[in-house]
Write an enzyme that holds these catalytic residues in place. Structure first.
Site, PDB file in Angstrom:
ATOM      1  N   ASP A  85     -46.858  44.260   3.290  1.00 22.46           N
ATOM      2  CA  ASP A  85     -47.752  44.295   2.339  1.00 22.46           C
ATOM      3  C   ASP A  85     -49.301  43.244   1.930  1.00 22.46           C
ATOM      4  OD1 ASP A  85     -49.134  44.826   0.187  1.00 22.46           O
ATOM      5  OD2 ASP A  85     -47.444  45.050  -1.182  1.00 22.46           O
ATOM      6  N   HIS A  86     -50.942  43.909   2.906  1.00 23.71           N
ATOM      7  CA  HIS A  86     -51.552  42.873   2.604  1.00 23.71           C
ATOM      8  C   HIS A  86     -52.092  42.440   1.134  1.00 23.71           C
ATOM      9  CE1 HIS A  86     -54.018  41.109   5.369  1.00 23.71           C
ATOM     10  NE2 HIS A  86     -55.263  41.800   5.482  1.00 23.71           N
ATOM     11  N   ARG A  87     -51.418  42.694   0.524  1.00 24.48           N
ATOM     12  CA  ARG A  87     -52.014  42.365  -0.978  1.00 24.48           C
ATOM     13  C   ARG A  87     -51.420  40.403  -1.635  1.00 24.48           C
ATOM     14  NH1 ARG A  87     -49.438  46.289  -5.278  1.00 24.48           N
ATOM     15  NH2 ARG A  87     -47.479  46.551  -3.973  1.00 24.48           N
ATOM     16  N   VAL A  98     -49.320  39.206   1.823  1.00 21.53           N
ATOM     17  CA  VAL A  98     -48.727  39.239   2.957  1.00 21.53           C
ATOM     18  C   VAL A  98     -50.020  39.462   3.633  1.00 21.53           C
ATOM     19  CG1 VAL A  98     -48.141  38.669   5.263  1.00 21.53           C
ATOM     20  CG2 VAL A  98     -46.884  39.360   3.058  1.00 21.53           C
ATOM     21  N   PRO A 138     -51.760  47.973   0.528  1.00 20.55           N
ATOM     22  CA  PRO A 138     -52.191  48.258   1.496  1.00 20.55           C
ATOM     23  C   PRO A 138     -51.547  47.652   2.340  1.00 20.55           C
ATOM     24  CG  PRO A 138     -52.553  46.338  -0.051  1.00 20.55           C
ATOM     25  CD  PRO A 138     -51.445  46.496  -0.983  1.00 20.55           C
TER      26      PRO A 138
END
Length: 485
Positions: A455-457, A459, A279
């Site tokens: 990467d929002h998983r 960060v 994401p």
């Protein structure tokens, strides 16, 4: 269709796996033709894999007998691409090796003549398939030449001491005693180059790979932090070093179809996988880099940076490294199988580069440990190698974060897609003279826009914002390179 030969004096060189588990490669260019004399280690062709263009050396001496595939052909790993006559001028063998063996010789055990087991064995340029699966029975040499056992299986890539003895006999020289095969350490070409660059003797490295193969990790474990590369002074910018050339269009043609293969095919698959797996979040910041531009000019005239390529990208790279040091959690990877976040305690800094074969992202190993001159030297070498099309698969593996410089095309910024396996990528926009409020007054200043995708998983918004803000702060006040580092 070429004609196959079973004469044992001919050696067949197969397409090796020049990367990590690649299955095919395209022959870009042959450097030899039938009848040409070749020597052990001589480059005979250039091939393109899904990762890079690689030159293949031949692992024995002789005369080129046959090229099995023309340029432009995609060949599966393990297929024979060239055969070489290692005893030119000698008479052809009278019979296959089994029939030519002395009558009194006992039959070889079944396991010695068994067919090669299914499943591809590790193939190394200059070595061939592992010799643990097959052995060759003794055979008679050409008339007038004493039979000698070469110690190399038929059809593999080992240089034959017997062939050298035969050639010496034909030249009127006394045949030398065959030497025992040298225990040359097993390692793929990228690992050999890494060891050479780091000054590591592979004979002193303990292998941890399958079949005793030395890996990149083995080399790194045997050496201290890498030394600086040789200075490079090419006036080249990574993202613009080799603009993609359009194919000529025939008169009246309404469309052109371009096969997707090699680097472009791999890049397309990787980008699709990254875009729809991780994401993405992208944040932007516009920053006054006037002081950074002044520092660039000062560094160019400094003695410590003589002969090195000094440009804004160098200080941007250093700013990113400082931001990672202050926010180490951004330098991570997502392990889907283990459902873990893997924090990296090193930074392999990727630099996106456009080449005629597509976009590649070689990286500077252990960039976090390099001084500014060392970083400039490594960046120059990376650019020079990419421009010449000599980037190895190893140079594009193991990256942790990436910089893509779209500013060289006059673009203000973009929303970059993560390099697979990495947590962040920084897009660098064009530096332009713009009106800017400086010390309470509107003045013309050098301004640029940065974009950070992450990467929002692993960060979150806070961490991503801190990293981007730190990069901007260093570029606005480059003295922070000293106070923060």
């Amino acid at each position: 269709m070429t004609t196959m030969t079973t004469d044992a004096r001919f050696r067949e060189f197969k397409m090796p796996d020049v990367g990590e588990g690649l299955t095919e490669a395209e022959i870009l260019k042959w450097y030899v033709q039938p009848g040409d004399t070749v020597t052990d280690g001589q480059v005979v062709c250039e091939v393109e894999t899904a990762k890079a263009a690689v030159e293949l050396p031949i692992p024995y001496d002789g005369v080129v007998h046959e090229l099995r595939f023309p340029e432009g052909t995609t060949v599966d790993v393990g297929q024979v691409i060239i055969s070489v006559d290692v005893a030119p001028g000698s008479a052809p063998a009278e019979a296959p090796a089994e029939a030519a063996a002395p009558a009194a010789a006992p039959a070889a055990p079944a396991e010695e003549t068994a067919a090669e087991p299914e499943g591809r064995q590790p193939v190394l340029v200059g070595y061939g398939v592992s010799q643990s699966s097959t052995k060759r029975r003794a055979r008679k040499e050409a008339p007038g030449v004493p039979a000698q056992e070469s110690g190399a299986p038929a059809g593999t890539y080992y240089a034959s001491p017997a062939a050298a003895a035969v050639q010496a006999e034909l030249n009127g020289q006394a045949p030398a005693e065959p030497e025992a095969p040298s225990a040359r350490p097993l390692a793929k070409p990228p690992v050999r180059k890494l060891a050479k660059d780091l000054g590591v003797d592979l004979a002193t490295v303990t292998p941890s790979g399958p079949d005793g193969i030395i890996t990149r990790e083995d080399v790194h474990a045997a050496v201290a932090p890498a030394p600086a590369a040789a200075p490079v002074s090419r006036e080249t910018t990574p993202a613009a070093q080799a603009p993609v050339q359009a194919a000529p269009v025939a008169a009246g043609a309404r469309e052109t179809r371009i096969p997707v293969k090699g680097v472009r095919k791999a890049t397309a698959a990787a980008m699709v996988g990254s875009a729809f797996t991780a994401p993405h979040v992208t944040e932007f910041v516009t920053v006054d880099v006037t002081r950074t531009m002044k520092l660039v000019e000062e560094l160019k005239s400094g003695k410590d940076m003589q002969g090195l390529r000094v440009n804004p990208l160098l200080l941007i790279a250093k700013a990113l490294l400082v931001a990672i040091k202050r926010n180490p959690d951004v330098n991570a990877a997502w392990d889907e199988a283990a459902q873990e976040i893997v924090l990296k305690h090193y930074v392999n800094l990727g630099i996106a580069a456009a080449t005629p074969r597509g976009l590649i992202v070689p990286n500077i190993k252990d960039a976090h440990d390099k001084t500014l001159p060392e970083l400039a030297s490594a960046l120059g070498e990376l650019v020079s190698t990419a421009r010449e099309g000599k980037t190895t698969p190893a140079a594009m593996q193991g990256g942790t974060v990436t910089i893509t410089n779209v500013g060289v095309f006059g673009v203000d910024t973009g929303t970059p897609i993560l390099n697979p396996g990495e947590s962040a990528i920084l897009a660098v926009g064009a530096i332009k003279l713009q009106p800017w409020v400086h010390k309470g007054k509107v003045k013309p200043r050098q301004v640029m826009t940065l974009a950070l995708s992450f990467d929002h998983r692993l960060v979150d918004g806070e961490l991503g914002s801190k990293v981007l803000a730190d990069i901007a702060a260093v570029l606005e006040q480059p003295k922070r390179l000293i106070t923060w580092a």
